[in-house]
Design a protein around this motif. Structure first.
Motif, PDB file in Angstrom:
ATOM      1  N   ARG A  64     -28.684  14.037   5.705  1.00  0.00           N
ATOM      2  CA  ARG A  64     -29.163  15.386   5.988  1.00  0.00           C
ATOM      3  C   ARG A  64     -29.339  15.591   7.503  1.00  0.00           C
ATOM      4  NH1 ARG A  64     -33.145  19.451   2.756  1.00  0.00           N
ATOM      5  NH2 ARG A  64     -34.023  20.506   4.538  1.00  0.00           N
ATOM      6  N   PRO A  70     -34.903   9.217   0.816  1.00  0.00           N
ATOM      7  CA  PRO A  70     -33.989   9.093  -0.326  1.00  0.00           C
ATOM      8  C   PRO A  70     -34.351   7.894  -1.212  1.00  0.00           C
ATOM      9  CG  PRO A  70     -32.793   9.203   1.771  1.00  0.00           C
ATOM     10  CD  PRO A  70     -34.219   8.991   2.103  1.00  0.00           C
ATOM     11  N   ASP A 112     -38.691  13.541   3.795  1.00  0.00           N
ATOM     12  CA  ASP A 112     -37.603  13.311   2.852  1.00  0.00           C
ATOM     13  C   ASP A 112     -37.181  11.844   2.922  1.00  0.00           C
ATOM     14  OD1 ASP A 112     -35.264  13.286   1.434  1.00  0.00           O
ATOM     15  OD2 ASP A 112     -34.233  14.822   2.594  1.00  0.00           O
ATOM     16  N   TYR A 158     -35.373   9.601   7.601  1.00  0.00           N
ATOM     17  CA  TYR A 158     -35.032   8.593   6.596  1.00  0.00           C
ATOM     18  C   TYR A 158     -33.731   8.976   5.906  1.00  0.00           C
ATOM     19  CZ  TYR A 158     -39.849   7.116   7.292  1.00  0.00           C
ATOM     20  OH  TYR A 158     -41.014   6.688   7.867  1.00  0.00           O
ATOM     21  N   ASN A 159     -33.537  10.290   5.807  1.00  0.00           N
ATOM     22  CA  ASN A 159     -32.327  10.797   5.170  1.00  0.00           C
ATOM     23  C   ASN A 159     -31.286  11.094   6.261  1.00  0.00           C
ATOM     24  OD1 ASN A 159     -30.341  12.192   3.828  1.00  0.00           O
ATOM     25  ND2 ASN A 159     -31.761  13.389   2.568  1.00  0.00           N
ATOM     26  N   LYS A 202     -42.885  10.133   0.052  1.00  0.00           N
ATOM     27  CA  LYS A 202     -41.971  10.931  -0.772  1.00  0.00           C
ATOM     28  C   LYS A 202     -42.729  11.917  -1.665  1.00  0.00           C
ATOM     29  CE  LYS A 202     -38.287  10.604  -4.205  1.00  0.00           C
ATOM     30  NZ  LYS A 202     -37.211  11.291  -3.510  1.00  0.00           N
ATOM     31  N   PHE A 247     -35.841  18.490   7.720  1.00  0.00           N
ATOM     32  CA  PHE A 247     -35.972  18.160   6.298  1.00  0.00           C
ATOM     33  C   PHE A 247     -36.791  19.175   5.505  1.00  0.00           C
ATOM     34  CE2 PHE A 247     -35.635  14.366   8.939  1.00  0.00           C
ATOM     35  CZ  PHE A 247     -34.368  13.962   8.548  1.00  0.00           C
TER      36      PHE A 247
END
Lengths: 307, 222
Positions: A197, A242, A240, A193-194, A233, A165
């Motif tokens: 990606r 979202p 990262d 979390y993303n 965040k 990330f």
């Protein structure tokens, strides 16, 4: 005393590995480490012990690893290059192996300016990739830096971190390739979390065939609250989260947010289990070790293999 | 150049307190360029000190002069015959200059008026950036002419670390991530193959050495 790394055994057997993180206390308190170890025992294959994380002075990783070993756990010794030069690092690698520790995780370490010793000098004699190379040469070639023989060599399963990330994105997989080239055998990723990606990164990993050369453990940190999600965040570099995930946390009343955080972790793990080239998960429940057994159980990762 | 910043006036006033006759000596080279110790700064400091002395009814006699370099004997020699008339020298040179003058005139206190900072470049008017640590083993050509030893907070040879985001360093969001710059410039130069290399540990003996370093050049000696 244990001869082999449990983590290595589980991965070599082709099983989906589970590790968790244990942060040593800010004091000379063995019970704090043992307590965390007992919460995790039976639910994880290995416990990863942080090395003065965020530059805050804590009980040494090596000492905490020995305490966990005595509790029958398989510790992973984190080693950062921030505080020790190559003499001390190599000496501690020998020390760790001698004491029966079988895993090492080679890291740069959080910069000293983030911690409680901001006036300290940052050593950074080696970087994390050079540390990987050093452990590998000590173990496989029986040589310390400079070529002098070391006998018997340390016996350690070698790990490193990867952050899919951070920026620049196209370079993240090149850096992973460098870590593999330097000799790392397993990788722990930054908290995922993303997922989109992460998927993209994994596809680059597979394009280079790296998933066949290194075991990849996806990083999982259950969110405690919507506030924590927002803090990560906005305040933590290289992480990262979202926006939809933050909204999801916010949509739940405060007292249900921990449960929601665990639910998200479980969903992430289930997605990772289906992803080609992901060999396990590393759960970093920061000062919330009690979450680990719940996550492991509910993600269908029990019982842990006895290999 | 070697950059420096003048110490706060209060500190300088406290330093010269025991002395009545003070020779204020600037250096027109590096610290002149970075507006810390050149002729202009010497004049300003001299006036400030005299004004303070008048306000506090302290006895103080100063004389100002600026040498071309305070770190080279042939320029330091200009102080011969003059320096003996003063109780102390207030030097607006880098640490090397202060020590060089003190070595020539060991019996006179040479007081440092500047804090020496770093080897750097003048980026724009009023902005100086550190970009060299004098490591004694320059490998800039491998890193797109951006020094990871100096410009990466963790002096990583195989960077960037996980804290690089939006091209900024996690240690200071105002500082560009050196490795982001390296990667981007290597990409522009079509030299991405250099990134795949695992660079070996540095030989810090060329930097740390066995105490202070020296350069001996027989061809330059006569």
């Amino acid at each position: 005393m244990k001869i082999e790394s449990q983590l290595k055994n589980v991965l070599a057997a082709g099983r989906f590995a589970v590790t968790a993180e244990c942060g040593p206390p800010k004091g000379a308190d063995p019970e704090a480490v043992i307590k965390k170890g007992r919460i995790l025992k039976g639910y994880v294959d290995s416990v990863n012990v942080t090395d003065n994380q965020t530059g805050v002075v804590r009980l040494s990783s090596l000492a905490a690893c020995v305490l966990l070993l005595q509790e029958g756990l398989d510790p992973v010794l984190q080693m950062v290059v921030r505080d020790r030069n190559r003499i001390a690092l190599q000496s501690d690698l020998l020390g760790a192996s001698t004491l029966g520790i079988r895993n090492v995780l080679c890291l740069s370490g959080d910069h000293q300016s983030f911690g409680n010793q901001t006036q300290a000098i940052g050593v950074f004699d080696l970087d994390s990739i050079q540390l990987i190379q050093t452990v590998r040469r000590m173990r496989d070639e029986g040589q310390i830096i400079g070529g002098e023989a070391v006998s018997p060599p340390p016996y350690l399963f070698i790990g490193a971190a990867a952050n899919p990330f951070a920026d620049p994105f196209f370079y993240r997989v090149i850096r992973l390739a460098k870590k593999v080239k330097a000799g790392t055998e397993f990788i722990q990723t930054q908290c995922i979390y993303n997922l989109d990606r992460f998927k993209e990164w994994m596809s680059q990993v597979r394009d280079r065939g790296l998933h066949e050369k290194v075991y990849i453990l996806g990083g999982i940190t259950p969110l405690k609250s919507a506030k924590m999600a927002e803090y990560i965040k906005n305040q933590v570099a290289g992480m990262d989260i979202p926006e939809p995930l933050i909204r999801r946390m916010k949509s739940v009343p405060a007292k249900g947010q921990r449960k929601e955080g665990i639910k998200i972790s479980i969903e992430t793990i289930q997605a990772l289990k289906e992803m080609e080239g992901v060999h396990g998960v590393h759960i970093m429940a920061i000062e919330w070790e009690e979450a680990v057994p719940q996550v492991v159980e509910q993600a269908g990762l029990m019982p842990r293999p006895t290999v | 150049m070697i950059t420096a910043e003048r110490k706060p006036l209060d500190e300088i006033i406290a330093m010269i307190l025991p002395f009545k006759k003070v020779l204020v000596v600037g250096c027109a080279s590096c610290v002149g360029e970075c507006a810390a110790g050149g002729e202009k700064e010497v004049g300003l400091l001299g006036s400030a000190l005299r004004m303070d002395a008048r306000m506090t009814t302290k006895e103080l006699e100063t004389r100002e002069m600026t040498l071309e370099r305070q770190c080279v004997y042939e320029f330091i020699d200009r102080l011969t015959g003059l320096i003996d008339q003063y109780d102390a020298v207030l030097s607006l040179a880098c640490g090397a200059g202060v020590q060089a003058v003190a070595e020539v005139f060991p019996n006179i206190p040479i007081l440092p008026a500047l804090n020496t900072s770093f080897l750097g470049q003048t980026k724009e008017a009023g902005l100086w950036l550190e970009n060299c640590r004098g490591c004694g083993d320059c490998r800039l050509h491998l890193f797109a002419d951006i020094c990871p030893v100096t410009r990466c907070a963790k002096q990583i040879f195989n960077g960037p670390c996980g804290g690089s985001q939006d091209g900024k360093c996690e240690v200071n969001p105002e500082t560009p991530c050196a490795w982001h710059l390296i990667v981007t410039r290597l990409e522009d130069r079509n030299q991405l193959d250099l990134l795949e290399e695992v660079y070996a540990p540095a030989d810090w003996s060329k930097k740390e050495g066995a105490g202070p370093r020296k350069i001996v050049r027989e061809d330059q000696q006569n």
